[in-house]
Design a protein around this motif. Structure first.
Motif, PDB file in Angstrom:
ATOM      1  N   VAL A   1     -12.046 -17.217  -6.421  1.00 17.63           N
ATOM      2  CA  VAL A   1     -12.319 -16.533  -7.687  1.00 17.63           C
ATOM      3  C   VAL A   1     -11.336 -15.390  -7.907  1.00 17.63           C
ATOM      4  N   VAL A   2     -11.163 -14.547  -6.902  1.00 20.85           N
ATOM      5  CA  VAL A   2     -10.233 -13.416  -7.015  1.00 20.85           C
ATOM      6  C   VAL A   2      -8.795 -13.935  -7.113  1.00 20.85           C
ATOM      7  N   GLY A   3      -8.453 -14.911  -6.270  1.00 20.82           N
ATOM      8  CA  GLY A   3      -7.088 -15.433  -6.255  1.00 20.82           C
ATOM      9  C   GLY A   3      -6.665 -16.066  -7.573  1.00 20.82           C
ATOM     10  N   THR A   4      -7.535 -16.871  -8.182  1.00 21.99           N
ATOM     11  CA  THR A   4      -7.171 -17.511  -9.456  1.00 21.99           C
ATOM     12  C   THR A   4      -7.126 -16.497 -10.597  1.00 21.99           C
ATOM     13  N   ALA A   5      -8.022 -15.527 -10.591  1.00 21.60           N
ATOM     14  CA  ALA A   5      -7.997 -14.494 -11.638  1.00 21.60           C
ATOM     15  C   ALA A   5      -6.718 -13.665 -11.543  1.00 21.60           C
ATOM     16  N   LYS A   6      -6.340 -13.269 -10.335  1.00 19.48           N
ATOM     17  CA  LYS A   6      -5.102 -12.494 -10.156  1.00 19.48           C
ATOM     18  C   LYS A   6      -3.880 -13.322 -10.546  1.00 19.48           C
ATOM     19  N   ALA A   7      -3.806 -14.540 -10.035  1.00 14.31           N
ATOM     20  CA  ALA A   7      -2.652 -15.400 -10.309  1.00 14.31           C
ATOM     21  C   ALA A   7      -2.549 -15.745 -11.793  1.00 14.31           C
ATOM     22  N   GLY A   8      -3.697 -15.863 -12.463  1.00 15.56           N
ATOM     23  CA  GLY A   8      -3.722 -16.221 -13.873  1.00 15.56           C
ATOM     24  C   GLY A   8      -3.766 -15.029 -14.800  1.00 15.56           C
ATOM     25  N   LYS A   9      -3.590 -13.819 -14.239  1.00 12.45           N
ATOM     26  CA  LYS A   9      -3.569 -12.575 -15.027  1.00 12.45           C
ATOM     27  C   LYS A   9      -4.819 -12.426 -15.894  1.00 12.45           C
ATOM     28  N   GLY A  10      -5.967 -12.853 -15.324  1.00 10.95           N
ATOM     29  CA  GLY A  10      -7.218 -12.800 -16.068  1.00 10.95           C
ATOM     30  C   GLY A  10      -8.235 -11.892 -15.415  1.00 10.95           C
TER      31      GLY A  10
END
Length: 183
Positions: free
Chosen positions: A144-153
């Motif tokens: 959850v944290v990794g995809t939000a950070k990587a996706g600038k969301g």
């Protein structure tokens, strides 16, 4: 700028019970709350994936009602948690002209290769913002944290339906602001 909303919802076996009910409820709240003039689609996944519409459609009463009816029948019956294939499919179709694509990932994150998912999100963040929702107790913080950070969301963790409405309002409010994460 018009937003294109793509909801990617986990229907794998690990979402059984309260988690799939919470994911359905979250998605239905989003579908009732989208801004007029936007585009949207729903992609559900497990070991395979299904797209509600072939491509994103205009948000109107007819399309919203169709989506609400389909989502009501979503169950945790699609096998394993294969997030990469549906995300790749979404990325293959470029956002509609003049649109910024907002991807909302709803999952418990029980995936075996989180690093590949995060890398794909990072590689496509120029045209897509990914907002991640960890559904249920014990949702994978790393994914959850990794995809939000990587996706600038943005990222959210939803353990019960008590704060769903405020989470959905906050998530939709954040899309009109600068990205939550800047590397």
């Amino acid at each position: 700028m018009v937003n294109e909303f793509v909801f990617v919802i986990d229907r794998s076996g690990s979402m059984y019970g309260d988690r799939i009910a919470l994911a359905r409820e979250t998605l239905q709240l989003f579908l009732h709350s989208l801004p007029d003039g936007s585009l949207f689609n729903v992609v559900s996944f497990g070991s395979k994936y299904e797209m509600l519409f072939d491509r994103s459609v205009e948000y109107n009463d007819e399309n919203m009602n169709k989506a609400i009816l389909e989502v009501a029948d979503f169950d945790a019956n699609m096998g394993g948690t294969e997030i990469l294939a549906p995300l790749t499919k979404v990325y293959e179709e470029k956002p509609a002209k003049g649109c910024r694509r907002q991807i909302f990932l709803l999952t418990d994150g029980a995936v075996w290769d989180a690093s590949s998912v995060i890398a794909a999100v990072r590689a496509n963040q120029a045209l897509n913002t990914v907002h991640s929702f960890g559904i249920g107790d014990g949702a994978s913080r790393a994914l959850v944290v990794g995809t939000a950070k990587a996706g600038k969301g943005s990222m959210f963790f939803v353990a019960d339906s008590g704060d769903l409405e405020s989470v959905v309002v906050e998530a939709l409010d954040k899309i009109s602001k600068p990205p939550a994460y800047i590397e």
